[in-house]
Design an enzyme around this catalytic site. Structure first.
Site, PDB file in Angstrom:
ATOM      1  N   PRO A  65       5.863   1.221   3.368  1.00 44.64           N
ATOM      2  CA  PRO A  65       5.670   0.566   4.661  1.00 44.64           C
ATOM      3  C   PRO A  65       6.901   0.724   5.549  1.00 44.64           C
ATOM      4  O   PRO A  65       7.986   1.094   5.091  1.00 44.64           O
ATOM      5  CB  PRO A  65       5.475  -0.902   4.266  1.00 44.64           C
ATOM      6  CG  PRO A  65       6.302  -1.056   3.016  1.00 44.64           C
ATOM      7  CD  PRO A  65       6.149   0.260   2.288  1.00 44.64           C
ATOM      8  N   GLY A  66       6.725   0.436   6.823  1.00 45.51           N
ATOM      9  CA  GLY A  66       7.852   0.421   7.734  1.00 45.51           C
ATOM     10  C   GLY A  66       8.029   1.703   8.513  1.00 45.51           C
ATOM     11  O   GLY A  66       7.111   2.507   8.668  1.00 45.51           O
ATOM     12  N   CYS A  95       3.801  10.947   3.274  1.00 41.29           N
ATOM     13  CA  CYS A  95       3.595   9.911   4.294  1.00 41.29           C
ATOM     14  C   CYS A  95       4.928   9.485   4.911  1.00 41.29           C
ATOM     15  O   CYS A  95       5.483  10.204   5.741  1.00 41.29           O
ATOM     16  CB  CYS A  95       2.836   8.732   3.704  1.00 41.29           C
ATOM     17  SG  CYS A  95       2.076   7.667   4.971  1.00 41.29           S
ATOM     18  N   LEU A  96       5.494   8.357   4.524  1.00 36.92           N
ATOM     19  CA  LEU A  96       6.813   7.962   5.013  1.00 36.92           C
ATOM     20  C   LEU A  96       7.831   9.055   4.698  1.00 36.92           C
ATOM     21  O   LEU A  96       8.788   9.263   5.444  1.00 36.92           O
ATOM     22  CB  LEU A  96       7.244   6.633   4.390  1.00 36.92           C
ATOM     23  CG  LEU A  96       8.580   6.050   4.856  1.00 36.92           C
ATOM     24  CD1 LEU A  96       8.524   5.646   6.316  1.00 36.92           C
ATOM     25  CD2 LEU A  96       8.981   4.848   3.997  1.00 36.92           C
ATOM     26  N   LEU A 146       2.153   5.823  12.202  1.00 39.70           N
ATOM     27  CA  LEU A 146       3.150   6.648  12.883  1.00 39.70           C
ATOM     28  C   LEU A 146       2.872   8.120  12.595  1.00 39.70           C
ATOM     29  O   LEU A 146       2.252   8.457  11.582  1.00 39.70           O
ATOM     30  CB  LEU A 146       4.561   6.296  12.396  1.00 39.70           C
ATOM     31  CG  LEU A 146       4.996   4.841  12.497  1.00 39.70           C
ATOM     32  CD1 LEU A 146       6.381   4.667  11.894  1.00 39.70           C
ATOM     33  CD2 LEU A 146       4.966   4.354  13.939  1.00 39.70           C
ATOM     34  N   HIS A 188      -2.214  11.178   1.928  1.00 41.83           N
ATOM     35  CA  HIS A 188      -1.954  10.723   0.560  1.00 41.83           C
ATOM     36  C   HIS A 188      -2.745  11.580  -0.428  1.00 41.83           C
ATOM     37  O   HIS A 188      -3.934  11.342  -0.656  1.00 41.83           O
ATOM     38  CB  HIS A 188      -2.344   9.246   0.410  1.00 41.83           C
ATOM     39  CG  HIS A 188      -1.341   8.303   0.991  1.00 41.83           C
ATOM     40  ND1 HIS A 188      -0.631   7.411   0.235  1.00 41.83           N
ATOM     41  CD2 HIS A 188      -0.906   8.146   2.266  1.00 41.83           C
ATOM     42  CE1 HIS A 188       0.190   6.721   1.020  1.00 41.83           C
ATOM     43  NE2 HIS A 188       0.034   7.156   2.269  1.00 41.83           N
ATOM     44  N   GLU A 190      -2.680  11.490  -3.502  1.00 41.81           N
ATOM     45  CA  GLU A 190      -2.995  10.733  -4.717  1.00 41.81           C
ATOM     46  C   GLU A 190      -4.160   9.762  -4.552  1.00 41.81           C
ATOM     47  O   GLU A 190      -4.611   9.160  -5.535  1.00 41.81           O
ATOM     48  CB  GLU A 190      -1.754   9.950  -5.162  1.00 41.81           C
ATOM     49  CG  GLU A 190      -1.497   8.640  -4.433  1.00 41.81           C
ATOM     50  CD  GLU A 190      -0.959   8.799  -3.016  1.00 41.81           C
ATOM     51  OE1 GLU A 190      -0.845   7.785  -2.306  1.00 41.81           O
ATOM     52  OE2 GLU A 190      -0.653   9.941  -2.614  1.00 41.81           O
TER      53      GLU A 190
END
Length: 763
Positions: A65-66, A95-96, A146, A188, A190
């Site tokens: 997250p974030g 992702c991030l 994002l 993702h 996974e």
């Protein structure tokens, strides 16, 4: 570097996500002989971590997250992209991980206009080596608010993209550095709903990593004592250590007897056994609908051991009759203490078809799970009530709800008198000899006009929904299960009695029969539940299976709502996305304990209940027995407490928090005004044979009361309601970026009504 799988030693950086173990499992499936180690992104400072990078073949930067621009959200990840050429090694971001790669090399990070949380998209790619053997238009799952945009002078190159049309336009789905061995995907791989391209991306990355390391003559250091000491606790799958101390207790014997009594239902048996008796404890786990099949009644005697724990304490409270003692937890926690206690209570010889032979029955609060996540519990307590409230059952009755077969069981030796007395009472009632005693209970002195219902403030709840969506748009969470509490003030009975709460339970079960219902009366708390949701069931050793049945997506029956229309509503991207997020979260939780062997047996199936249709998934994990952990006769006394550990590691229920779990729980602590207490905790049992079954406490109500011996622990009610019993009902729903605040309020009120109708006499 040799490209054989035997040399693969990968470090996974976990940014406190709820999907990291799924990613580790995907790597293990792609590279079966690989060694995987998972560390949190703030577990080691970078100066320490970089000393160990030469021991690893590659690094995988997981999701989280974030924002990639927030140092506390990414930890050491931002430093990884800037490592010196001497320490350089292949890195794959997810992702991030992609967003942090982008920002490290000048890309612009922006918010999507339409958030993609639990959404399935088709991606295209340019045929780069990372996407070799992957078809165009592969289906992948996205969890992001994002994205990154590249300029022409960027050191990064786009490899894959999704076309979101008017929603977001073209969105980068794959990046690589033009020179360094850095690769990343936004989606993702996974997720359970990402197609076979997910595992192929990992295989492709490993091939690229091997080729780069060979070309650059990168030598991986041998794994010595120093690395082993640092990372052994971080290995995945988790290691299960055999403890010989688990074998030191001799098992008890289960004594049982069977009766065929199809004339009696669970409620009638409870009344025969004295459920109406005032100031007594009573427990019933009631399977009143499919897929439940057995109802369990605990026969509590005056000296039955009760175990209670309050979050934040360093001791457990033990109650036997009028004697109350405390037991220090020492350096352990309540979970370890209870596991040690149950090792001394192992039993054998019961009927394997009966799910419960005896053991612990009760509930555990939502805040117990919050404590397990090491999150601060921010709401101050007006009164303290147990977060763990369990009773050890030595005598029990188990009713097979289809056949009417009743099994009487005891863990007490020489208990012939109890068997004879109980069997005689049941037979007399079944033949009509005790109809007056069994059926002529006083009516509950409650009318609809007398009960005061205090609903949550609608304006405040809707404003909290909008706040929650602000966190979702910012990437702090993918889904937030926001709840609120309704209070019912019911006039107290003129004389001490357990009649009122039992009548409420019967009416609730009549209106809303549920497979995981419960009537748990363990002073100072009464819980009435008609839960449709199994949280976790684990079978007895040696070959254990673990099943979770998350529910996300509910459509109320009535007003022309046909099954076909319900299926259409529940098949929307919003409903599927809600369920998908929790399924992926649960897979992560289960992978974290049992390792690779986790499967989604059913995804988003529609199940029919008395008043609703619901979207239900079934996730299962399993382990094979370790021969060293068993006696020669395969009795379960030497088996590690794996089911209990799964329960410990999976609370609070993901369907009641959102994902990622820890960040979502932290956010909900600010959005909700009170502790949830029992609501959205779990209720169920842990059998002396090693099995267990726990439901999510929803569609429920509970009250706390002052009973004998409790006046010192409960403060006076300062709200002027001394003449009323205060029943508490929690309800809520999963808030996503696609949620409509008014519709979410309506859904919350609809869920409330299934419980509130049990307090009315005019239905």
């Amino acid at each position: 570097m040799d490209s054989s799988q035997d040399t693969a030693k990968l470090l996974v950086i976990d940014s406190y996500d709820s999907f990291t173990n799924n990613l580790a499992c995907l790597i293990k499936r792609a590279l079966p002989s690989s060694l995987i180690y998972i560390i949190k992104n703030d577990e080691l400072d970078f100066n320490n971590l970089k000393q160990f990078l030469p021991y690893f073949s590659a690094v995988v930067v997981g999701p989280g997250p974030g924002s990639p621009a927030t140092p506390s959200d990414v930890g050491v990840v931002s430093d990884l992209w800037g490592i010196s050429e001497k320490l350089q090694l292949p890195i794959l971001g997810v992702c991030l991980g992609l967003e942090s790669l982008g920002i490290a090399f000048g890309a612009t990070v922006r918010r999507l206009k339409v958030v993609k949380h639990g959404q399935i998209s088709r991606i295209s790619h340019n045929g780069d080596a990372l996407f070799e053997h992957i078809p165009q238009d592969s289906l992948v799952v996205r969890y992001h608010s994002l994205c990154v945009d590249l300029d022409r002078s960027s050191k990064l190159a786009e490899m894959a993209w999704a076309d979101d049309g008017e929603e977001n336009g073209r969105v980068v789905m794959g990046l690589k550095h033009r020179i360094k061995p850095f690769y990343a995907v936004q989606y993702h791989p996974e997720s359970v709903c990402t197609d076979a391209s997910g595992i192929q991306v990992v295989r492709n990355f490993w091939r690229i990593a091997c080729d780069w390391s060979s070309k650059n003559r990168r030598i991986i250091k041998s794994w010595g004592d120093r690395a082993e000491k640092q990372f052994s606790v971080n290995s995945w799958p988790p290691q299960r250590v055999f403890n010989p101390a688990q074998l030191e207790f001799s098992p008890q014997r289960v004594i049982s007897s069977k009766l065929s009594l199809p004339q009696l239902c669970a409620a009638q048996i409870c009344e025969i056994l004295g459920v109406y008796k005032a100031n007594t404890d009573f427990v019933l786990l009631d399977s009143a609908a499919q897929p439940g099949s057995h109802s369990i009644i605990g026969c509590i005697h005056p000296n039955s051991l009760k175990i209670q724990y309050f979050v934040g304490d360093d001791y457990a409270t033990l109650i036997e009759g009028k004697q109350r003692t405390t037991c220090a937890l020492g350096s352990s926690d309540i979970w370890t203490w209870l596991a040690s206690f149950m090792r001394t209570k192992k039993a054998m010889g019961g009927d394997p078809s009966i799910p419960f032979w005896g053991g612990l029955i009760g509930y555990m609060s939502y805040e117990l799970g919050v404590e397990t996540l090491q999150c601060d519990i921010r709401h101050r307590e007006r009164r303290r009530f147990p977060d763990v409230n369990l009773v050890f059952i030595e005598r029990s009755l188990v009713l097979h709800t289809k056949t009417g077969e009743v099994t009487l069981q005891s863990l007490l030796p020489k208990d012939d008198d109890w068997f004879a007395f109980t069997a005689s009472a049941l037979k007399r009632a079944a033949t009509g000899e005790e109809n007056s005693r069994r059926l002529q209970a006083p009516k509950r002195p409650l009318s609809a006009s007398e009960a005061k219902v205090i609903y949550p403030d609608k304006v405040r709840y809707i404003s909290r929904i909008k706040e929650a969506q602000g966190f979702l748009f910012a990437g702090e969470s993918y889904e937030l299960c926001l709840t609120a509490r309704t209070k019912l003030l019911v006039p107290k009975s003129p004389a001490p009695s357990s009649q009122s709460s039992w009548e409420i339970y019967k009416k609730l079960q009549s209106a809303n029969p549920a497979p995981y219902a419960a009537y748990i009366r363990l002073h100072p708390t009464i819980l009435i539940s008609s839960s449709p949701e199994r949280f976790l069931c684990y079978s007895r050793p040696p070959s254990q299976c673990f099943q979770l049945r998350p529910i996300k997506g509910t459509v109320k029956k009535g007003n022309g709502m046909t099954r076909a229309l319900a299926e259409e509503i529940l098949s929307s991207p919003k409903e599927i996305g809600e369920n998908l997020m929790i399924v992926d979260l649960i897979r992560h939780d289960l992978h974290g304990v049992v390792g690779t062997n986790v499967d989604v047996r059913k995804f988003c199936g529609i199940e029919e209940y008395e008043t609703v249709w619901q979207l239900v998934s079934v996730v299962e994990g399993s382990v094979e027995p370790s021969s060293e952990a068993f006696h020669d006769d395969d009795s379960p006394i030497g088996v590690a407490d794996l089911g209990w550990n799964v329960l410990h590691k999976t609370l609070p229920p993901g369907s009641m928090t959102g994902a990622p779990k820890k960040r979502s729980v932290q956010i909900l602590q600010d959005l909700e005004d009170e502790r949830r207490e029992i609501y959205s905790g779990v209720a169920g049992y842990w059998c002396v044979g090693g099995g267990g079954d726990w439901s999510v406490i929803i569609r429920s109500c509970f009250k706390h009361e002052v009973g004998p011996g409790w006046t010192s622990m409960v403060q006076e009610d300062t709200e002027g309601n001394a003449n009323y019993d205060e029943w508490l009902v929690g309800a809520g729903g999963a808030i996503t970026a696609l949620s409509d605040p008014e519709a979410e309020w309506d859904e919350m009120v609809t869920k409330l009504q299934s419980v509130l109708r049990a307090f009315r006499t005019d239905d």
